[in-house]
Design a protein around this motif. Structure first.
Motif, PDB file in Angstrom:
ATOM      1  N   PHE A  79       0.821  -1.204   0.000  1.00 55.47           N
ATOM      2  CA  PHE A  79       0.000   0.000   0.000  1.00 55.47           C
ATOM      3  C   PHE A  79       0.861   1.263   0.000  1.00 55.47           C
ATOM      4  O   PHE A  79       0.519   2.247  -0.638  1.00 55.47           O
ATOM      5  N   LEU A  80       1.974   1.242   0.721  1.00 60.46           N
ATOM      6  CA  LEU A  80       2.860   2.406   0.756  1.00 60.46           C
ATOM      7  C   LEU A  80       3.854   2.402  -0.392  1.00 60.46           C
ATOM      8  O   LEU A  80       4.406   3.440  -0.748  1.00 60.46           O
ATOM      9  N   GLY A  81       4.131   1.219  -0.939  1.00 58.55           N
ATOM     10  CA  GLY A  81       5.063   1.114  -2.049  1.00 58.55           C
ATOM     11  C   GLY A  81       6.519   1.187  -1.661  1.00 58.55           C
ATOM     12  O   GLY A  81       7.372   1.530  -2.476  1.00 58.55           O
ATOM     13  N   HIS A  82       6.829   0.841  -0.427  1.00 52.26           N
ATOM     14  CA  HIS A  82       8.223   0.769   0.004  1.00 52.26           C
ATOM     15  C   HIS A  82       8.362  -0.077   1.272  1.00 52.26           C
ATOM     16  O   HIS A  82       7.370  -0.441   1.897  1.00 52.26           O
ATOM     17  N   ALA A  83       9.610  -0.362   1.576  1.00 52.23           N
ATOM     18  CA  ALA A  83       9.911  -1.191   2.744  1.00 52.23           C
ATOM     19  C   ALA A  83       9.799  -0.376   4.030  1.00 52.23           C
ATOM     20  O   ALA A  83       9.948   0.847   4.035  1.00 52.23           O
ATOM     21  N   ASN A  84       9.536  -1.074   5.107  1.00 52.70           N
ATOM     22  CA  ASN A  84       9.509  -0.508   6.451  1.00 52.70           C
ATOM     23  C   ASN A  84      10.337  -1.408   7.345  1.00 52.70           C
ATOM     24  O   ASN A  84      10.794  -2.461   6.915  1.00 52.70           O
ATOM     25  N   LEU A  85      10.544  -1.005   8.578  1.00 53.38           N
ATOM     26  CA  LEU A  85      11.288  -1.853   9.516  1.00 53.38           C
ATOM     27  C   LEU A  85      10.314  -2.659  10.356  1.00 53.38           C
ATOM     28  O   LEU A  85       9.270  -2.161  10.779  1.00 53.38           O
ATOM     29  N   TYR A  86      10.709  -3.901  10.590  1.00 56.08           N
ATOM     30  CA  TYR A  86       9.953  -4.779  11.469  1.00 56.08           C
ATOM     31  C   TYR A  86      10.880  -5.207  12.606  1.00 56.08           C
ATOM     32  O   TYR A  86      11.934  -5.797  12.368  1.00 56.08           O
ATOM     33  N   LEU A  87      10.492  -4.888  13.814  1.00 53.45           N
ATOM     34  CA  LEU A  87      11.246  -5.255  15.011  1.00 53.45           C
ATOM     35  C   LEU A  87      10.797  -6.639  15.459  1.00 53.45           C
ATOM     36  O   LEU A  87       9.655  -6.824  15.878  1.00 53.45           O
ATOM     37  N   GLU A  88      11.686  -7.608  15.336  1.00 56.13           N
ATOM     38  CA  GLU A  88      11.359  -8.977  15.732  1.00 56.13           C
ATOM     39  C   GLU A  88      11.473  -9.143  17.244  1.00 56.13           C
ATOM     40  O   GLU A  88      10.605  -9.729  17.881  1.00 56.13           O
ATOM     41  N   ASP A  89      12.561  -8.664  17.811  1.00 61.36           N
ATOM     42  CA  ASP A  89      12.778  -8.805  19.251  1.00 61.36           C
ATOM     43  C   ASP A  89      13.477  -7.585  19.820  1.00 61.36           C
ATOM     44  O   ASP A  89      14.407  -7.046  19.204  1.00 61.36           O
ATOM     45  N   LEU A  90      13.037  -7.201  20.997  1.00 68.12           N
ATOM     46  CA  LEU A  90      13.680  -6.159  21.795  1.00 68.12           C
ATOM     47  C   LEU A  90      13.777  -6.718  23.197  1.00 68.12           C
ATOM     48  O   LEU A  90      12.774  -7.191  23.751  1.00 68.12           O
ATOM     49  N   ARG A 116      16.516   5.222   6.060  1.00 71.74           N
ATOM     50  CA  ARG A 116      16.303   4.284   4.954  1.00 71.74           C
ATOM     51  C   ARG A 116      15.022   4.559   4.173  1.00 71.74           C
ATOM     52  O   ARG A 116      14.650   3.790   3.303  1.00 71.74           O
ATOM     53  N   GLY A 117      14.348   5.631   4.494  1.00 74.60           N
ATOM     54  CA  GLY A 117      13.137   5.978   3.772  1.00 74.60           C
ATOM     55  C   GLY A 117      11.917   5.168   4.171  1.00 74.60           C
ATOM     56  O   GLY A 117      10.945   5.095   3.421  1.00 74.60           O
ATOM     57  N   CYS A 118      11.954   4.577   5.350  1.00 74.96           N
ATOM     58  CA  CYS A 118      10.819   3.800   5.851  1.00 74.96           C
ATOM     59  C   CYS A 118       9.832   4.749   6.533  1.00 74.96           C
ATOM     60  O   CYS A 118      10.245   5.692   7.201  1.00 74.96           O
ATOM     61  N   GLY A 119       8.554   4.458   6.382  1.00 74.52           N
ATOM     62  CA  GLY A 119       7.545   5.283   7.028  1.00 74.52           C
ATOM     63  C   GLY A 119       6.969   4.666   8.278  1.00 74.52           C
ATOM     64  O   GLY A 119       6.175   5.296   8.971  1.00 74.52           O
ATOM     65  N   ARG A 120       7.386   3.423   8.573  1.00 75.27           N
ATOM     66  CA  ARG A 120       6.813   2.712   9.712  1.00 75.27           C
ATOM     67  C   ARG A 120       7.851   1.857  10.404  1.00 75.27           C
ATOM     68  O   ARG A 120       8.812   1.405   9.787  1.00 75.27           O
ATOM     69  N   LEU A 121       7.574   1.612  11.663  1.00 78.46           N
ATOM     70  CA  LEU A 121       8.284   0.621  12.466  1.00 78.46           C
ATOM     71  C   LEU A 121       7.197  -0.215  13.121  1.00 78.46           C
ATOM     72  O   LEU A 121       6.362   0.314  13.858  1.00 78.46           O
ATOM     73  N   ASP A 122       7.166  -1.501  12.808  1.00 78.16           N
ATOM     74  CA  ASP A 122       6.130  -2.404  13.321  1.00 78.16           C
ATOM     75  C   ASP A 122       6.751  -3.463  14.223  1.00 78.16           C
ATOM     76  O   ASP A 122       7.920  -3.819  14.053  1.00 78.16           O
ATOM     77  N   TRP A 123       5.953  -3.988  15.145  1.00 75.63           N
ATOM     78  CA  TRP A 123       6.376  -5.101  15.989  1.00 75.63           C
ATOM     79  C   TRP A 123       5.152  -5.740  16.625  1.00 75.63           C
ATOM     80  O   TRP A 123       4.059  -5.195  16.578  1.00 75.63           O
ATOM     81  N   LEU A 124       5.349  -6.896  17.226  1.00 78.89           N
ATOM     82  CA  LEU A 124       4.316  -7.593  17.976  1.00 78.89           C
ATOM     83  C   LEU A 124       4.659  -7.539  19.460  1.00 78.89           C
ATOM     84  O   LEU A 124       5.826  -7.395  19.828  1.00 78.89           O
ATOM     85  N   CYS A 125       3.648  -7.702  20.285  1.00 78.76           N
ATOM     86  CA  CYS A 125       3.861  -7.771  21.738  1.00 78.76           C
ATOM     87  C   CYS A 125       2.883  -8.790  22.292  1.00 78.76           C
ATOM     88  O   CYS A 125       1.703  -8.804  21.906  1.00 78.76           O
ATOM     89  N   LEU A 126       3.353  -9.637  23.168  1.00 78.37           N
ATOM     90  CA  LEU A 126       2.477 -10.618  23.803  1.00 78.37           C
ATOM     91  C   LEU A 126       1.392  -9.880  24.591  1.00 78.37           C
ATOM     92  O   LEU A 126       1.673  -8.900  25.289  1.00 78.37           O
ATOM     93  N   ASP A 127       0.165 -10.365  24.500  1.00 78.00           N
ATOM     94  CA  ASP A 127      -0.958  -9.637  25.099  1.00 78.00           C
ATOM     95  C   ASP A 127      -0.931  -9.620  26.627  1.00 78.00           C
ATOM     96  O   ASP A 127      -1.616  -8.820  27.248  1.00 78.00           O
ATOM     97  N   TRP A 128      -0.125 -10.467  27.248  1.00 78.51           N
ATOM     98  CA  TRP A 128      -0.040 -10.482  28.710  1.00 78.51           C
ATOM     99  C   TRP A 128       1.109  -9.623  29.252  1.00 78.51           C
ATOM    100  O   TRP A 128       1.242  -9.450  30.460  1.00 78.51           O
ATOM    101  N   ASN A 129       1.930  -9.067  28.364  1.00 74.37           N
ATOM    102  CA  ASN A 129       3.114  -8.318  28.789  1.00 74.37           C
ATOM    103  C   ASN A 129       2.748  -6.859  29.083  1.00 74.37           C
ATOM    104  O   ASN A 129       3.060  -5.943  28.315  1.00 74.37           O
ATOM    105  N   ALA A 130       2.057  -6.659  30.209  1.00 73.97           N
ATOM    106  CA  ALA A 130       1.560  -5.334  30.583  1.00 73.97           C
ATOM    107  C   ALA A 130       2.657  -4.266  30.676  1.00 73.97           C
ATOM    108  O   ALA A 130       2.450  -3.140  30.210  1.00 73.97           O
ATOM    109  N   PRO A 131       3.835  -4.559  31.251  1.00 74.27           N
ATOM    110  CA  PRO A 131       4.866  -3.515  31.293  1.00 74.27           C
ATOM    111  C   PRO A 131       5.299  -3.054  29.902  1.00 74.27           C
ATOM    112  O   PRO A 131       5.469  -1.860  29.656  1.00 74.27           O
ATOM    113  N   ALA A 132       5.449  -4.001  28.968  1.00 71.85           N
ATOM    114  CA  ALA A 132       5.840  -3.631  27.607  1.00 71.85           C
ATOM    115  C   ALA A 132       4.730  -2.837  26.933  1.00 71.85           C
ATOM    116  O   ALA A 132       4.994  -1.826  26.270  1.00 71.85           O
TER     117      ALA A 132
END
Length: 166
Positions: A79-90, A116-132
């Motif tokens: 949809f954006l027509g370019h790459a973005n960053l995906y954070l696998e682990d922090l 790098r010309g990315c418009g987004r940074l995406d990641w997942l978070c476990l739904d029980w990890n309230a502090p994160a």
């Protein structure tokens, strides 16, 4: 790159860091109660990150010692027509949490994304990890409620790869 953020040094990981990255991955798995799912070896980490370059890692240091890491890669938005960053682990070692190191790593990732010309940074978070979750909300991140993660692996992945349906 060896940027200082909030008194911490943030640097690119090098092949010699494969063991440190492996150790931090195991600490993350313990936190997430998923130790039994880690099968990667130090050599797997070294090859995939530094030979095949399948992902990148930045390391956060406190007093010259590795205290955190962020592993990320590019993903593409049609949809954006370019790459973005995906954070696998922090992951930040427990003794350094709440002192700004996680924010320093995410800040550096945001800089990398913009460089790098990315418009987004995406990641997942476990739904029980309230502090994160609370931490991410304070940064201004928002959860995408309209998405579900789907996965196929193991024997089912093999079976799908072998199917001849077109």
């Amino acid at each position: 790159m060896n940027k200082r953020k909030n008194g911490f040094a943030v640097r690119w990981a090098e092949a010699e860091d494969a063991g440190v990255i492996w150790e931090l991955i195991h600490r993350l798995a313990a936190l997430e109660k998923m130790e039994d799912q880690v099968t990667a070896t130090v050599e797997d980490i070294r090859i995939s990150l530094f030979e095949k370059k399948q992902a990148e890692v930045i390391i956060g240091e406190a007093a010259g010692e590795p205290a955190a890491f962020a592993l990320f890669f590019h993903h593409y938005s049609t949809f954006l027509g370019h790459a973005n960053l995906y954070l696998e682990d922090l992951f930040v070692r427990e003794e350094y949490r709440g002192r700004g190191l996680g924010r320093a790593l995410l800040s550096r990732l945001a800089e990398i994304a913009l460089e790098r010309g990315c418009g987004r940074l995406d990641w997942l978070c476990l739904d029980w990890n309230a502090p994160a979750i609370s931490f991410y909300q304070r940064l201004g991140a928002r959860v995408l409620d309209d998405r579900r993660v789907w996965r196929i692996s193991g024997d089912r992945l093999t079976a799908l790869a072998g199917s001849k349906s077109v």
